[in-house]
Design a protein around this motif. Structure first.
Motif, PDB file in Angstrom:
ATOM      1  N   PHE A 179       0.707  -1.122   0.056  1.00 22.07           N
ATOM      2  CA  PHE A 179      -0.036  -0.378  -0.412  1.00 22.07           C
ATOM      3  C   PHE A 179       0.699   1.544   0.221  1.00 22.07           C
ATOM      4  CE2 PHE A 179      -2.422   3.585   2.108  1.00 22.07           C
ATOM      5  CZ  PHE A 179      -3.602   3.631   1.099  1.00 22.07           C
ATOM      6  N   ASN A 180       0.691   2.579  -1.103  1.00 22.00           N
ATOM      7  CA  ASN A 180       1.116   3.178  -1.216  1.00 22.00           C
ATOM      8  C   ASN A 180       0.364   4.532  -1.457  1.00 22.00           C
ATOM      9  OD1 ASN A 180       1.074   2.358  -3.811  1.00 22.00           O
ATOM     10  ND2 ASN A 180       3.326   2.444  -4.104  1.00 22.00           N
ATOM     11  N   GLY A 181      -0.567   4.333  -0.936  1.00 23.08           N
ATOM     12  CA  GLY A 181      -1.109   5.550  -1.750  1.00 23.08           C
ATOM     13  C   GLY A 181      -3.004   4.953  -2.174  1.00 23.08           C
ATOM     14  N   PRO A 182      -3.796   5.724  -2.886  1.00 25.41           N
ATOM     15  CA  PRO A 182      -5.023   5.529  -3.490  1.00 25.41           C
ATOM     16  C   PRO A 182      -4.859   3.917  -4.699  1.00 25.41           C
ATOM     17  CG  PRO A 182      -5.463   7.802  -3.673  1.00 25.41           C
ATOM     18  CD  PRO A 182      -3.796   6.629  -2.519  1.00 25.41           C
ATOM     19  N   ARG A 183      -5.658   3.381  -4.274  1.00 26.89           N
ATOM     20  CA  ARG A 183      -5.184   1.832  -5.145  1.00 26.89           C
ATOM     21  C   ARG A 183      -5.266   1.944  -6.511  1.00 26.89           C
ATOM     22  NH1 ARG A 183      -4.118  -2.242  -1.169  1.00 26.89           N
ATOM     23  NH2 ARG A 183      -5.145  -2.068   1.063  1.00 26.89           N
ATOM     24  N   SER A 184      -4.403   1.053  -7.384  1.00 20.14           N
ATOM     25  CA  SER A 184      -4.514   1.399  -8.529  1.00 20.14           C
ATOM     26  C   SER A 184      -5.431   0.412  -9.018  1.00 20.14           C
ATOM     27  CB  SER A 184      -3.153   1.505  -9.272  1.00 20.14           C
ATOM     28  OG  SER A 184      -2.342   0.674  -9.130  1.00 20.14           O
TER      29      SER A 184
ATOM     30  N   THR B 254      -7.705  13.192  -4.578  1.00 16.65           N
ATOM     31  CA  THR B 254      -6.612  14.555  -4.929  1.00 16.65           C
ATOM     32  C   THR B 254      -5.763  14.432  -4.362  1.00 16.65           C
ATOM     33  OG1 THR B 254      -7.235  15.530  -7.019  1.00 16.65           O
ATOM     34  CG2 THR B 254      -5.595  16.373  -6.070  1.00 16.65           C
ATOM     35  N   PHE B 255      -6.014  14.522  -2.945  1.00 20.50           N
ATOM     36  CA  PHE B 255      -5.339  14.950  -1.896  1.00 20.50           C
ATOM     37  C   PHE B 255      -4.966  13.444  -1.005  1.00 20.50           C
ATOM     38  CE2 PHE B 255      -8.480  18.474  -2.248  1.00 20.50           C
ATOM     39  CZ  PHE B 255      -7.632  19.724  -2.943  1.00 20.50           C
ATOM     40  N   ALA B 256      -5.381  13.089  -1.144  1.00 22.67           N
ATOM     41  CA  ALA B 256      -5.313  10.781  -0.503  1.00 22.67           C
ATOM     42  C   ALA B 256      -4.014  11.319  -1.733  1.00 22.67           C
ATOM     43  CB  ALA B 256      -5.946  10.456  -0.605  1.00 22.67           C
ATOM     44  N   LYS B 257      -3.904  11.322  -2.679  1.00 23.76           N
ATOM     45  CA  LYS B 257      -2.355  11.025  -3.747  1.00 23.76           C
ATOM     46  C   LYS B 257      -1.829  11.745  -2.803  1.00 23.76           C
ATOM     47  CE  LYS B 257      -0.727   9.238  -7.485  1.00 23.76           C
ATOM     48  NZ  LYS B 257       0.094   7.205  -7.228  1.00 23.76           N
ATOM     49  N   TRP B 258      -1.467  13.063  -2.726  1.00 24.75           N
ATOM     50  CA  TRP B 258      -0.638  14.051  -2.497  1.00 24.75           C
ATOM     51  C   TRP B 258      -0.720  13.085  -0.830  1.00 24.75           C
ATOM     52  CZ3 TRP B 258       0.328  16.923   2.114  1.00 24.75           C
ATOM     53  CH2 TRP B 258       1.614  17.484   1.432  1.00 24.75           C
ATOM     54  N   TYR B 259      -0.929  12.822   0.400  1.00 29.96           N
ATOM     55  CA  TYR B 259      -0.317  12.525   1.343  1.00 29.96           C
ATOM     56  C   TYR B 259       0.093  10.993   0.786  1.00 29.96           C
ATOM     57  CZ  TYR B 259      -0.368  11.688   6.191  1.00 29.96           C
ATOM     58  OH  TYR B 259      -0.187  10.787   7.493  1.00 29.96           O
ATOM     59  N   TRP B 260       0.075  10.345   0.268  1.00 25.57           N
ATOM     60  CA  TRP B 260       0.820   9.024   0.501  1.00 25.57           C
ATOM     61  C   TRP B 260       1.985   9.016  -0.430  1.00 25.57           C
ATOM     62  CZ3 TRP B 260      -0.584   6.060   3.956  1.00 25.57           C
ATOM     63  CH2 TRP B 260      -1.210   5.856   5.176  1.00 25.57           C
ATOM     64  N   THR B 261       2.170   9.944  -0.970  1.00 24.57           N
ATOM     65  CA  THR B 261       3.432   9.953  -1.540  1.00 24.57           C
ATOM     66  C   THR B 261       4.448  10.531  -1.042  1.00 24.57           C
ATOM     67  OG1 THR B 261       1.853  10.747  -3.802  1.00 24.57           O
ATOM     68  CG2 THR B 261       4.507  11.003  -3.743  1.00 24.57           C
ATOM     69  N   MET B 262       5.697   9.611  -0.490  1.00 25.94           N
ATOM     70  CA  MET B 262       6.278  10.262   0.793  1.00 25.94           C
ATOM     71  C   MET B 262       7.379  11.076   0.243  1.00 25.94           C
ATOM     72  SD  MET B 262       7.743   9.283   2.750  1.00 25.94           S
ATOM     73  CE  MET B 262       7.799   7.259   3.228  1.00 25.94           C
ATOM     74  N   ASP B 263       7.734  11.280  -1.563  1.00 29.04           N
ATOM     75  CA  ASP B 263       8.395  12.603  -2.034  1.00 29.04           C
ATOM     76  C   ASP B 263       7.651  13.482  -2.973  1.00 29.04           C
ATOM     77  OD1 ASP B 263       9.807  14.770  -2.972  1.00 29.04           O
ATOM     78  OD2 ASP B 263      11.198  12.972  -4.290  1.00 29.04           O
ATOM     79  N   LYS B 264       6.300  14.831  -1.965  1.00 31.78           N
ATOM     80  CA  LYS B 264       5.968  15.418  -2.914  1.00 31.78           C
ATOM     81  C   LYS B 264       6.228  15.813  -4.053  1.00 31.78           C
ATOM     82  CE  LYS B 264       3.462  14.618   1.493  1.00 31.78           C
ATOM     83  NZ  LYS B 264       2.842  13.447   1.067  1.00 31.78           N
ATOM     84  N   ARG B 265       7.245  16.037  -4.717  1.00 32.90           N
ATOM     85  CA  ARG B 265       7.410  16.686  -5.743  1.00 32.90           C
ATOM     86  C   ARG B 265       7.539  15.360  -6.642  1.00 32.90           C
ATOM     87  NH1 ARG B 265      14.375  17.868  -3.923  1.00 32.90           N
ATOM     88  NH2 ARG B 265      13.386  16.105  -3.159  1.00 32.90           N
ATOM     89  N   LYS B 266       7.590  14.535  -6.805  1.00 32.41           N
ATOM     90  CA  LYS B 266       6.525  13.839  -7.715  1.00 32.41           C
ATOM     91  C   LYS B 266       5.296  13.346  -7.512  1.00 32.41           C
ATOM     92  CE  LYS B 266      11.328  10.785  -6.935  1.00 32.41           C
ATOM     93  NZ  LYS B 266      11.667   9.547  -6.431  1.00 32.41           N
ATOM     94  N   VAL B 267       4.020  13.909  -7.282  1.00 32.68           N
ATOM     95  CA  VAL B 267       3.077  14.288  -7.405  1.00 32.68           C
ATOM     96  C   VAL B 267       2.852  14.439  -8.645  1.00 32.68           C
ATOM     97  CG1 VAL B 267       0.955  15.426  -6.363  1.00 32.68           C
ATOM     98  CG2 VAL B 267       2.716  14.617  -4.669  1.00 32.68           C
TER      99      VAL B 267
ATOM    100  N   MET C 267     -12.632   7.450   2.003  1.00 36.09           N
ATOM    101  CA  MET C 267     -12.118   6.273   2.151  1.00 36.09           C
ATOM    102  C   MET C 267     -12.159   5.235   0.492  1.00 36.09           C
ATOM    103  SD  MET C 267     -11.154   5.997   5.165  1.00 36.09           S
ATOM    104  CE  MET C 267     -11.231   4.335   5.723  1.00 36.09           C
ATOM    105  N   CYS C 268     -13.911   4.945   0.569  1.00 32.95           N
ATOM    106  CA  CYS C 268     -14.112   5.144  -0.974  1.00 32.95           C
ATOM    107  C   CYS C 268     -12.475   5.353  -2.416  1.00 32.95           C
ATOM    108  CB  CYS C 268     -15.674   4.681  -1.624  1.00 32.95           C
ATOM    109  SG  CYS C 268     -15.259   4.763  -2.976  1.00 32.95           S
ATOM    110  N   ALA C 269     -12.353   6.123  -1.747  1.00 35.57           N
ATOM    111  CA  ALA C 269     -11.125   7.094  -3.165  1.00 35.57           C
ATOM    112  C   ALA C 269      -9.393   6.473  -2.291  1.00 35.57           C
ATOM    113  CB  ALA C 269     -11.677   8.681  -3.263  1.00 35.57           C
ATOM    114  N   ILE C 270      -9.907   6.361  -1.645  1.00 35.15           N
ATOM    115  CA  ILE C 270      -8.296   5.831  -0.994  1.00 35.15           C
ATOM    116  C   ILE C 270      -8.345   4.006  -1.430  1.00 35.15           C
ATOM    117  CG2 ILE C 270      -6.684   5.271   0.948  1.00 35.15           C
ATOM    118  CD1 ILE C 270      -7.577   7.294   2.345  1.00 35.15           C
ATOM    119  N   HIS C 271      -9.497   3.404  -0.511  1.00 34.63           N
ATOM    120  CA  HIS C 271      -8.666   1.690  -0.577  1.00 34.63           C
ATOM    121  C   HIS C 271      -9.800   1.091  -1.980  1.00 34.63           C
ATOM    122  CE1 HIS C 271      -7.215   1.999   2.430  1.00 34.63           C
ATOM    123  NE2 HIS C 271      -7.096   2.826   3.447  1.00 34.63           N
TER     124      HIS C 271
END
Length: 710
Positions: A22-27, A480-493, A573-577
């Motif tokens: 798990f590293n953010g919103p599931r693909s 959108t914001f969940a993707k930002w949080y679960w990205t370790m390096d925010k420059r790679k959003v 939660m739906c947007a994340i999982h």
């Protein structure tokens, strides 16, 4: 309850376990709540059928048909069957604000066709040599056509105009929704040589407001000056509102540095205000206890307010209330300062997220446009359904009516059902002409019973569609914001984070949005029905019924707000999982309940800070606009800068609310991500935290591996 303030895990579910993948919103995800998406699509199809029924069976033009001063519908009622257009004696009377409530204060008559030429009686009244009775009679427009034939002298012309029996002047016009209007080129026509002497006095009236108003019509004069001020200052207002957008963006960006200062200063100021009010009320209570009520004097507010000011018990109660609230606030600040600091840090994180994904601030424009289209669709269907059915006409006879009917209408009486065509054929005056003071007038539309159910269906469609659009917007922003949080390096959003989140929500989770919006739409619809029933029963003035409706309204208001809270967190939660609505709602609820103290503190601190932010932006914009644009009074406004500043204040507050709405969604999303991060990870090499360094410092945690976390 554990030392950190969370409730026991076994009561509200098991804490979330670590997932190395798990590293953010599931693909990888599948479609959720498909049944409700199918139901929503079927509902839209049924709504389309309802609209089709209204379009084919109804005639919206029935609501647009004009009515003359005698209450006759042009082109419909018996006396005016061959006169489909409405003519206004004085178009300038339609320019004042009372028109919206009382209609145009000028005689209105139905005519066969709108005048193609402009005309004025003034030249003929000023110059008797130019008087031509036949020409004037052909040009006159009168309430009663028979009046025309009596105009044979200047005196008679002046008399019928002064009695408002005939129009004094008019300009060429074209029919617009059955009204003779000319909204373009009016002033140009007034400059024609043959009209200069007769219509030049109306130029100011047609271009704005009449300056010579009577004392009894001060309201219209004030409204006229208000509109005049708005017309003069609209460019400045637009510029200031654009500046408001930029200031809102800047303020949200600055919150990452000033959120702590703003929060603590605001809390201290609120505490100081409560203590001051408590002391003031106590001093007033002590004064009244020793000296008694003040004597009445003209400088004080009279009536009930003065009685309250001398009420000793009231000030004692207020002293206690303000004191208790101040004490509670002080204790909360002291004992929950750690959680307040977490809330402040999350607000700063929200500012970073919004600033890094700037397109999220402008994304709400799309759902707002969709909601506007839904509202327009609802109104169109409402009008179309309202026009379905048979038109019912009823006879109207005045006591002075000169009218005799024959044949099938021999015994026709007032209020009897009739047909305009048959009435005009079978009912004549003593001179064998059209009836005077009598006619067959439109009364109502008799609609089939199914139309009532279609109206209910249309109203429910409005609620469901609006909540669906709002839910879809929330889910896209949450992703959108969940993707930002679960990205370790925010420059790679990713740059197109909003677009990607929108694609995911539309492809997989429309069913979940349909399910959540259906639940809250049912609640909102019930609330609307209760409001409607309450208005219908007001005439009975029953205290028991009033109490019942009050309880019902309170209950469903609370229920709707609770459902909105559950829906928002379920969408996050739906947007994340990528799970269905019920599972997402349960997971979100359990996660929040396991951290209930943090939830309460964050909710109240963010609401308070956002409210302060809205006031700061609005106040700053109004203050700056006053000195930069309206001082001195270069625009020569009637009320200095009052009118434009009021408009600017309202507009600035709305704009600030829009931006802070996105900001609030960002904070809520980051908060759930933060809670999950705390449960899922422990800071080890295998389970590093995704939260910022500042949050880890506040919690006394850190990642054991030497990583830079931004």
């Amino acid at each position: 309850m554990d030392p950190d303030g969370e409730l026991p895990a076994n009561k509200y579910g098991t804490p979330i376990k670590h997932d190395p993948n798990f590293n953010g919103p599931r693909s990888k995800r599948g479609c959720t709540d498909v049944i409700f998406l199918i139901l929503f699509v079927c509902f839209l199809g049924a709504w389309g059928y309802v609209a089709f029924y209204g379009f084919t069976k109804g005639d919206p033009q029935r609501f647009l048909r004009a009515t003359d001063s005698n209450g006759r519908k042009c082109g419909v009622d018996s006396e005016v069957l061959d006169k489909p257009y409405l003519f206004f004696f004085d178009l300038t009377a339609c320019a004042n604000p009372k028109t919206l409530l009382n209609g145009c204060d000028t005689p209105q008559v139905c005519v066969k066709e709108c005048p193609s030429e402009s005309w004025s009686s003034l030249p003929y009244r000023n110059n008797i040599q130019r008087f031509d009775a036949r020409s004037i009679q052909s040009s006159l427009v009168c309430v009663d056509d028979r009046v025309k034939s009596t105009v044979t002298t200047v005196q008679r012309l002046t008399e019928v105009i002064n009695n408002r029996q005939c129009a004094d002047w008019y300009i060429s016009s074209r029919p617009l929704y059955g009204r003779c209007l000319n909204l373009v080129g009016s002033l140009t026509q007034l400059n024609r040589p043959n009209l200069n002497d007769g219509l030049s006095s109306y130029q100011l009236m047609l271009s704005g407001w009449i300056k010579n108003r009577s004392d009894s019509d001060q309201y219209i004069e004030v409204m006229g000056k208000v509109i005049d001020d708005l017309y003069k200052s609209w460019r400045s207002i637009v510029v200031v509102l654009v500046i408001t957008i930029l200031v809102s963006l800047l303020y949200i960006t600055l919150l990452r540095w000033i959120a702590g200062i703003m929060t603590w200063l605001s809390l201290i100021a609120l505490l100081a205000l409560l203590i001051t009010l408590s002391l003031f009320c106590y001093k007033r209570f002590d004064y009244l206890k020793k000296n008694g009520p003040d004597e009445v004097n003209s400088s004080m507010i009279q009536g009930q307010l003065e009685e309250l000011g001398n009420n000793e018990t009231l000030f004692l109660v207020l002293t206690i209330v303000f004191g208790v609230i101040a004490a509670i606030l002080f204790l909360l600040v002291v004992f929950l300062r750690g959680r307040i600091q977490i809330a402040i840090t999350l607000i700063k994180e929200g500012s970073k997220a919004v600033s890094n994904v700037i397109s999220s601030l402008f994304f709400p424009i799309i759902p707002w446009c969709l909601q506007a289209l839904i509202m327009c669709w609802f109104i169109i269907v409402l009008v179309s359904l309202g026009s379905v059915g048979e038109q019912v006409f009823k006879a109207r006879f005045l006591q002075t009516a000169d009218c005799r009917c024959t044949g099938a209408y021999l015994d026709l009486k007032s209020a009897d059902v009739c047909s305009p065509q048959l009435f005009s054929e079978l009912c004549k005056s003593s001179t064998n002409g059209p009836c005077r003071d009598a006619g067959c007038h439109f009364s109502r539309i008799d609609s089939p019973s199914i139309v009532t159910y279609f109206h209910i269906f249309n109203a429910f469609g409005l609620f469901w569609a609006v909540w669906f659009v709002m839910g879809l917007s929330d889910m896209i922003l949450a992703g959108t914001f969940a993707k930002w949080y679960w990205t370790m390096d925010k420059r790679k959003v990713p740059f197109f984070t909003v677009t990607g989140s929108a694609g995911t929500a539309i492809r997989y989770h429309l069913g979940t949005v349909a399910f959540g919006s259906l639940i809250i739409a049912i609640c909102s619809f019930i609330r609307a029905c209760i409001e409607y029933l309450e208005k219908k029963t007001k005439a009975y003035d029953n205290s028991i019924i009033k109490a019942l409706f009050c309880c019902l309204k309170c209950f469903f208001w609370c229920l709707e707000n609770f459902l909105r809270f559950i829906n928002k967190n379920a969408y996050i939660m739906c947007a994340i999982h990528g799970r269905n609505f019920c599972t997402s709602a349960k997971d979100a609820f359990n996660l929040l309940m396991r951290n209930i103290l943090r939830v309460v503190v964050l909710d109240k601190v963010t609401d308070f800070l956002f409210f302060i932010g809205k006031l700061v932006i609005t106040g700053g914009i109004v203050f700056g606009a006053h000195f930069l644009f309206f001082t001195p009074n270069r625009l020569k406004l009637n009320y200095d800068s009052t009118v434009p500043l009021v408009v600017i204040a309202v507009g600035a507050y709305i704009i600030a609310s829009i931006f802070f709405g996105v900001y609030s969604m960002a904070v809520d999303t980051l908060f759930l991500c933060f809670l999950e991060d705390c449960e899922r990870n422990d800071g080890s090499v295998e389970k590093p935290y995704f939260m910022s360094v500042n949050l880890m410092k506040i919690l006394g945690k850190k990642n054991r591996k030497d990583k830079k976390v931004k």
